[in-house]
Scaffold this motif. Sequence first.
Motif, PDB file in Angstrom:
ATOM      1  N   SER A 120       0.853  -1.200   0.000  1.00  0.00           N
ATOM      2  CA  SER A 120       0.000   0.000   0.000  1.00  0.00           C
ATOM      3  C   SER A 120       0.879   1.237   0.000  1.00  0.00           C
ATOM      4  CB  SER A 120      -0.922   0.022   1.227  1.00  0.00           C
ATOM      5  OG  SER A 120      -0.170   0.336   2.388  1.00  0.00           O
ATOM      6  N   GLY A 121       0.249   2.369  -0.269  1.00  0.00           N
ATOM      7  CA  GLY A 121       0.967   3.637  -0.225  1.00  0.00           C
ATOM      8  C   GLY A 121       1.439   3.953   1.184  1.00  0.00           C
ATOM      9  N   THR A 122       0.591   3.686   2.147  1.00  0.00           N
ATOM     10  CA  THR A 122       0.961   3.933   3.549  1.00  0.00           C
ATOM     11  C   THR A 122       2.218   3.149   3.909  1.00  0.00           C
ATOM     12  OG1 THR A 122      -1.325   4.334   4.225  1.00  0.00           O
ATOM     13  CG2 THR A 122       0.202   3.630   5.948  1.00  0.00           C
ATOM     14  N   VAL A 125       5.310   4.700   2.380  1.00  0.00           N
ATOM     15  CA  VAL A 125       5.767   5.918   3.059  1.00  0.00           C
ATOM     16  C   VAL A 125       6.397   5.587   4.409  1.00  0.00           C
ATOM     17  CG1 VAL A 125       5.005   8.060   4.140  1.00  0.00           C
ATOM     18  CG2 VAL A 125       4.108   7.430   1.893  1.00  0.00           C
ATOM     19  N   TYR A 148      -0.922  14.672   2.321  1.00  0.00           N
ATOM     20  CA  TYR A 148      -1.313  13.429   2.995  1.00  0.00           C
ATOM     21  C   TYR A 148      -0.317  12.350   2.601  1.00  0.00           C
ATOM     22  CZ  TYR A 148      -4.049   9.202   4.078  1.00  0.00           C
ATOM     23  OH  TYR A 148      -4.483   7.984   4.553  1.00  0.00           O
ATOM     24  N   HIS A 149       0.091  11.577   3.586  1.00  0.00           N
ATOM     25  CA  HIS A 149       1.064  10.523   3.294  1.00  0.00           C
ATOM     26  C   HIS A 149       0.616   9.165   3.807  1.00  0.00           C
ATOM     27  CE1 HIS A 149       3.766  13.670   1.931  1.00  0.00           C
ATOM     28  NE2 HIS A 149       3.603  14.299   3.064  1.00  0.00           N
ATOM     29  N   GLY A 150      -0.689   8.938   3.809  1.00  0.00           N
ATOM     30  CA  GLY A 150      -1.198   7.687   4.358  1.00  0.00           C
ATOM     31  C   GLY A 150      -1.347   7.822   5.864  1.00  0.00           C
ATOM     32  N   GLU A 210       4.377  15.770  -1.015  1.00  0.00           N
ATOM     33  CA  GLU A 210       3.739  15.363  -2.259  1.00  0.00           C
ATOM     34  C   GLU A 210       4.176  16.438  -3.250  1.00  0.00           C
ATOM     35  OE1 GLU A 210      -0.650  14.304  -2.493  1.00  0.00           O
ATOM     36  OE2 GLU A 210      -0.570  15.174  -0.505  1.00  0.00           O
ATOM     37  N   ASN A 215      -4.151  15.873  -2.190  1.00  0.00           N
ATOM     38  CA  ASN A 215      -5.035  15.245  -1.212  1.00  0.00           C
ATOM     39  C   ASN A 215      -5.821  16.258  -0.414  1.00  0.00           C
ATOM     40  OD1 ASN A 215      -4.942  12.189  -0.876  1.00  0.00           O
ATOM     41  ND2 ASN A 215      -2.784  12.657  -1.212  1.00  0.00           N
ATOM     42  N   ASP A 243       6.727  11.916  -2.146  1.00  0.00           N
ATOM     43  CA  ASP A 243       5.646  10.945  -2.025  1.00  0.00           C
ATOM     44  C   ASP A 243       4.832  11.023  -3.317  1.00  0.00           C
ATOM     45  OD1 ASP A 243       3.446   9.411  -1.556  1.00  0.00           O
ATOM     46  OD2 ASP A 243       2.915  10.331   0.360  1.00  0.00           O
ATOM     47  N   VAL A 245       2.713   8.792  -4.482  1.00  0.00           N
ATOM     48  CA  VAL A 245       1.657   7.774  -4.501  1.00  0.00           C
ATOM     49  C   VAL A 245       0.527   8.183  -5.460  1.00  0.00           C
ATOM     50  CG1 VAL A 245      -0.077   6.554  -3.111  1.00  0.00           C
ATOM     51  CG2 VAL A 245       2.244   6.808  -2.246  1.00  0.00           C
ATOM     52  N   ILE A 246       0.253   9.480  -5.557  1.00  0.00           N
ATOM     53  CA  ILE A 246      -0.714   9.934  -6.582  1.00  0.00           C
ATOM     54  C   ILE A 246      -0.002  10.334  -7.878  1.00  0.00           C
ATOM     55  CG2 ILE A 246      -2.213  11.878  -7.271  1.00  0.00           C
ATOM     56  CD1 ILE A 246      -3.683  11.631  -4.750  1.00  0.00           C
ATOM     57  N   LYS A 271      -1.095   3.341  -5.551  1.00  0.00           N
ATOM     58  CA  LYS A 271      -2.174   3.590  -6.504  1.00  0.00           C
ATOM     59  C   LYS A 271      -1.875   3.018  -7.901  1.00  0.00           C
ATOM     60  CE  LYS A 271      -4.311   6.942  -3.599  1.00  0.00           C
ATOM     61  NZ  LYS A 271      -3.606   7.797  -2.672  1.00  0.00           N
TER      62      LYS A 271
HETATM   63  C1  LIG Z   1      -3.234   7.534  -1.176  1.00  0.00           C
HETATM   64  C2  LIG Z   1      -1.969   8.134  -0.671  1.00  0.00           C
HETATM   65  C3  LIG Z   1      -1.187   7.507   0.319  1.00  0.00           C
HETATM   66  C4  LIG Z   1      -1.648   6.279   1.033  1.00  0.00           C
HETATM   67  O1  LIG Z   1      -1.786   5.179   0.193  1.00  0.00           O
HETATM   68  P1  LIG Z   1      -2.711   3.943   0.660  1.00  0.00           P
HETATM   69  O2  LIG Z   1      -2.526   2.944  -0.426  1.00  0.00           O
HETATM   70  O3  LIG Z   1      -4.096   4.493   0.778  1.00  0.00           O
HETATM   71  O4  LIG Z   1      -2.182   3.489   1.961  1.00  0.00           O
HETATM   72  C5  LIG Z   1       0.037   8.060   0.632  1.00  0.00           C
HETATM   73  N1  LIG Z   1       0.480   9.187   0.042  1.00  0.00           N
HETATM   74  C6  LIG Z   1      -0.243   9.815  -0.906  1.00  0.00           C
HETATM   75  C7  LIG Z   1       0.319  11.027  -1.566  1.00  0.00           C
HETATM   76  C8  LIG Z   1      -1.498   9.320  -1.270  1.00  0.00           C
HETATM   77  O5  LIG Z   1      -2.224   9.981  -2.175  1.00  0.00           O
END
Ligand SMILES: *Cc1c(COP(=O)(O)O)cnc(C)c1O
Length: 433
Positions: A120-122, A125, A148-150, A210, A215, A243, A245-246, A271
């Motif tokens: 997962s993203g969390t 991170v 947001y970083h999870g 980010e 987020n 980060d 993740v997005i 993601k």
């Molecule tokens: C969604 C998100 C996360 C967390 O990812 P999960 O898969 O929901 O745990 C971390 N950082 C960013 C920038 C995100 O958008």
Amino acid sequence: MTNRIIRSKSAALFDEAKQYFPGGVNSPVRAFKSVSGPPLFIKKGEGSRIIDEDDNSYIDFCCSWGPLILGHNNAKIREFVTETVANGTSFGTPTKLGNELGKLIIENNRFIEKMRFVSSGTEAVMSAIRLARGVTGKNKVIKFEGCYHGHVDSLLVKAGSGLATFGVSTSAGIPPSFASETIVLPLNNPELLEATLAQHADDIACIIIEPIPANNGLLLQDRSFLMCLRMKCYKYGILLIFDEVISGFRVGFEGAAGHYDIQPDIMTYGKIIGGGMPVGAYAASAEIMAHIAPEGAVYQAGTLSANPVAMAAGYAASQQLLAANFYEQMAEKTTNFVKSIQAYCDEKSYEVSIPHIGSIFWVAFSRKHIQAADQIEAASMEKFKVLHHELLQSGVYLGPSGYEVGFVSAAHSEADLEEASAKICAAMDVVFE
Ligand SMILES: *Cc1c(COP(=O)(O)O)cnc(C)c1O
């Protein structure tokens, strides 16, 4: 507000779900707390559309919160996943497919040399922060308000009273001692950053951002601010974590690092990387990644990490993302879509602007150029609530909060976007009537 569309099955399922899950959901923002009505229970997705249990169809701009850049039920992903799952789901051993996805990603990203898959993203991170601490031998983390970083303990933190003080947690269950390891700064404020570093640099392991904050609205930063982070981190011996993740695989295959051409020290992904399956990853230079166990002393592990089914989804997705002009077309399509709505709002003098980058957009009920979290007016969320409701009625699905961005996918056709644009403009009339 009209109520033409029937959502009784979703409503009944939501009532039932409340018996099993806190608030009826398995992730909080799904509960529709910031908008009206019960959450939709979706039974099927196809291309740009989702279909709920009551058989209503919606053009979807949430796209599972970002992973589905190729739209719902992408044929190549589905086929490769089906083929792979026929051999079993997970072995807890290395697999050839893991190598193949790792190779495909690393060979097409100039900013990373080695990576580790997680689920997962969390998790990505959390592991990246541990890595940064392990490499530097320092403890504190700088993060930015509005990123947001999870749900990592030390990152569910907001600024304490007074600027540049240590953070206070935004969730129960986080020891103040954890929160105090995090310093929270406003985005786009190089002066405050420099002042904080001058005072605390010896304790700071990493700065996490980010690079395209998406987020909490879409808080597009000036490249010069990101560059400033880069240079300060070099100067003070701090690791810079993007980060992504997005933004990773969203604004380009190389994410925001590629878009801005800035080399971070560690990158986190999630993601899109999993093609709709639970995958995350963190990546860096070979030298930094050598600190991870079993090569190095920073421990990180995962039972289902890089399982073949998830790798298959990620691989089939990545291959499609690498097609010529994929990202250019996504950006062009999104720009035209956004422009058509903006033009209508301009003509009607509605207080709306739609910042966008690549295939990410955000509907802001303001004309200001918003670059930091505290510039978003909470009152504007009432307008979003009306917009969201109207759009559900007309068959367009936005994420259920005005702080969420929207995503255009490769499966959104010109006709889908024209239809959605017309419906959004009509909904704006209701918002501003
Ligand atoms: C969604 C998100 C996360 C967390 O990812 P999960 O898969 O929901 O745990 C971390 N950082 C960013 C920038 C995100 O958008």
